[in-house]
Design an enzyme around this catalytic site. Structure first.
Site, PDB file in Angstrom:
ATOM      1  N   GLU A   1      -9.715   4.623 -28.024  1.00  0.00           N
ATOM      2  CA  GLU A   1      -9.287   3.532 -27.136  1.00  0.00           C
ATOM      3  C   GLU A   1     -10.227   2.345 -27.248  1.00  0.00           C
ATOM      4  OE1 GLU A   1      -6.814   2.581 -25.659  1.00  0.00           O
ATOM      5  OE2 GLU A   1      -7.466   1.200 -24.108  1.00  0.00           O
TER       6      GLU A   1
ATOM      7  N   GLY B   1       0.839  -1.214   0.000  1.00  0.00           N
ATOM      8  CA  GLY B   1       0.000   0.000   0.000  1.00  0.00           C
ATOM      9  C   GLY B   1       0.862   1.248   0.000  1.00  0.00           C
TER      10      GLY B   1
END
Ligand code: AGP
Length: 619
Positions: free
Chosen positions: A488, A106
């Site tokens: 995209e 994290g």
């Protein structure tokens, strides 16, 4: 995103190291730029950690074996703070005699302030990581109480951001303590042995009995069992379940492909890329920016260089950065940039966008920009890769490793990082104020939850994909920030389903491409938010009418509540409402999911499509 494993066994055969190394091997997809282990033995904490892939650690352990143990933790890293070096690898140590070892998955947002507090107390550090700060804090607490669980609890209540921590101490054999906030942690329940992992792949080879921990929970495992509390020390319970996946599926988090897993990683990828970008005064901060604020204020032009999906992220960035900073932004395909005699000088900021940080076309463009005297900044997802090293500054995305060749979560993280860059430059140049930036960031912080919500309503998209499996050509239309989204969407379909697909600016249609429209021709249209300026929404609805009148099969991506599109749509795929400039982070998701399922319907290789490579390291 890193892989973490913890183990405590009762068995006399002391197999902790074997268990942890197997767990790390199954978790290596979560991060692979360094790895390390720590064992609790009669001789204290024994540990080894190496930069590079897990194999480097395996070889080091073969050369210098560690003593047997029944208590161990292990970590395979995807760098967020500090490059992939031996010193920055986990575990990190703390407490008297470094008798505590700790690993972390994290980002601890407030580690700078905590580190300064420790430095003021004379604590010395050997790494650049946020993790080592946690190790020093837990070690110091353990020295006060001798209780590893209490030490962990005291520290996690001071941490901000996203973290899963595991710790062991030489004076507490047979104990591993874990804690989680905004980052996963699962308990594996064995027969006389207990496991901890960032996901079930850590222990799938030993047990299928799992207990998922909830937000802000602490777990202590011993040979006699496990105990869960909240961060206040009150007894708590995780969610028990039987793992039904096989080992291979477990490495994909239970999804059939890495791409599907990475599409579902997108909320976390956006959230993690936003983490730690604000200081205590609410002002934006960037990673490792080695360009002075004075130089950044003098910028007169920005050129974005990238390839493929990354270039489409750059096209989205153009709209946002120009809007916030009023600096002209050009997007150049990296492989064209070097040969177009670019107009670049010392007041030009050349921003490269690259997931891998190794794309040769983009790297050569950055080198060319450096030769021309430009300032260079890299938006990159891979710590320690070549392009950031060649750049004056770097803004890392925190999407975690992207294994599937077709880019998804990296794309959203690149767009997010571009927004952060734009807001930072605007704030620096007085074009916007901290409270404006804060307002945009507050809306950005809503995006992960909106993506999560959106991912829960993709069934119809899957049905459409299977219905369209035999399509020969699909068109994609968009306007403003929806235009790069259309490009995209077309690229995803080309890459994954090998279908001819083309993206157009919706306004361009009547200047030629509308000749392609014939009855039944499938066309996706990315519709801007109804409150987008300049009546763009109304113009796109007109475009839908134009093609519907010519027989197109219109599949419309539109915001919740937008009823204007309904009369002209064969299908309406709803996305949550958000600010117009942020809409690409949501609108692209159905297009990713569509391409994934159409590829699956055609029984193609989703994760490794033909002719492609994850990183194109040749020009
Ligand atoms: C995207 O799905 C493709 N795999 C490809 O276009 C990719 O985005 C491009 O090659 C750039 O790669 P990079 O981000 O690692 O530089």
């Amino acid at each position: 995103m890193c892989g973490i494993v913890g183990y405590v066994g009762r068995n006399a055969d002391d197999r902790a190291l074997e268990v942890v190394m197997e767990g790390l091997a199954r978790l290596e997809y979560r991060g692979y730029d360094s790895a390390g282990v720590a064992l609790v033995t009669d001789a204290g904490i024994l540990s080894d950690k190496r930069a590079g892939k897990l194999e480097n650690l395996r070889k080091a352990l073969a050369r210098q074996p560690l003593a047997p143990s029944r208590t161990a933790i292990g970590h395979t890293r995807w760098a967020t703070h500090g490059g992939p070096t031996d010193e920055n690898a986990h575990p990190h140590h703390g407490g008297e005699g470094d008798r505590l070892a700790l690993i972390h998955n994290g980002i601890i947002e407030n580690f700078h302030a905590l580190k300064n507090e420790l430095l003021a107390d004379g604590v010395e550090f050997t790494s650049e990581t946020d993790t080592e700060v946690a190790a020093k804090l837990v070690g110091r607490e353990y020295d006060r109480t001798g209780d590893l669980t209490a030490a962990m609890r005291a520290v996690v209540n001071r941490l901000e951001g996203a973290f899963t921590l595991l710790a062991v101490h030489a004076d507490s054999p047979g104990v591993v303590v874990g804690a989680r906030r905004n980052s996963p942690l699962v308990v594996g329940v064995g027969d006389g042995e207990f496991f901890l992992g960032s996901d079930v792949a850590a222990f799938i080879g030993y047990t299928r009995n799992a207990v998922e921990l909830g937000q802000d929970q602490i777990v202590t495992i011993t040979p006699d069992g496990y105990a869960v509390t909240d961060f206040a020390g009150n007894p708590a319970a995780g969610r028990g379940y039987e793992v039904t996946w096989d080992a291979s599926a477990a490495e994909k988090g239970g999804f059939a492909t890495f791409m599907e897993k990475e599409i579902h990683d997108q909320p976390q990828a956006v959230a993690d890329t936003l983490l730690g970008r604000f200081d205590e005064d609410g002002c934006l901060v960037l990673d490792e920016v080695r360009i002075s604020e004075e130089d950044l204020r003098r910028i007169t032009r920005i050129t974005i260089v990238a390839c493929g999906t990354a270039a489409y992220a750059g096209m989205v960035a153009k709209y946002a950065i120009e809007h916030w900073t009023r600096i002209p932004v050009e997007v150049a395909l990296a492989h064209e940039f070097r040969y177009c005699d670019p107009i670049v000088d010392e007041t030009t900021l050349v921003v490269s966008i690259s997931q891998s940080g190794e794309t040769m076309d983009t790297l050569m463009a950055v080198k060319h920009a450096n030769e021309l005297g430009a300032l260079t900044l890299s938006i990159c997802n891979t710590h320690g890769s070549t392009i950031p090293r060649e750049s004056d500054a770097v803004l890392y995305t925190h999407a975690g490793p992207e294994i599937a060749v077709a880019s998804t979560k990296a794309f959203l993280a690149q767009i997010t990082a571009s927004y952060i860059l734009g807001l930072y430059l605007a704030q620096l140049r007085g074009e916007t104020y901290a409270d404006d930036a804060r307002e945009v960031m507050a809306e950005l912080r809503q995006i992960p939850a909106k993506i999560e919500d959106l991912l829960g309503r993709m069934d119809r998209v899957k049905e459409i994909a299977y219905f369209m499996a035999d399509s020969r050509a699909v068109l994609f239309l968009g306007r403003h920030v929806g235009f790069p989204v259309a490009l995209e969407g077309a690229l995803k379909l080309k890459e994954l389903a090998y279908i001819h697909a083309e993206g157009f600016a919706a306004g361009e249609l009547k200047h030629g491409p509308i000749a392609l429209i014939e009855p039944g021709q499938p066309v996706f249209i990315v519709v801007p938010a109804p409150d987008t300026p300049h009546e763009l929404h109304k113009k796109v609805v007109s475009n839908i009418q134009e093609i519907r009148a010519r027989g197109a099969r219109t599949i419309v991506i539109a915001e919740d509540g937008d009823e204007d599109v309904v009369p002209f749509a064969n299908e309406v795929i709803r996305v949550p409402q958000t600010a117009p400039l942020l809409a690409p982070l949501l609108a692209v998701v159905p297009l990713q999911v569509f391409a994934l399922h159409l590829s699956t319907a055609k029984d193609l290789d989703v994760d490794q499509p033909r002719n492609l490579a994850k990183s194109v390291t040749v020009e």
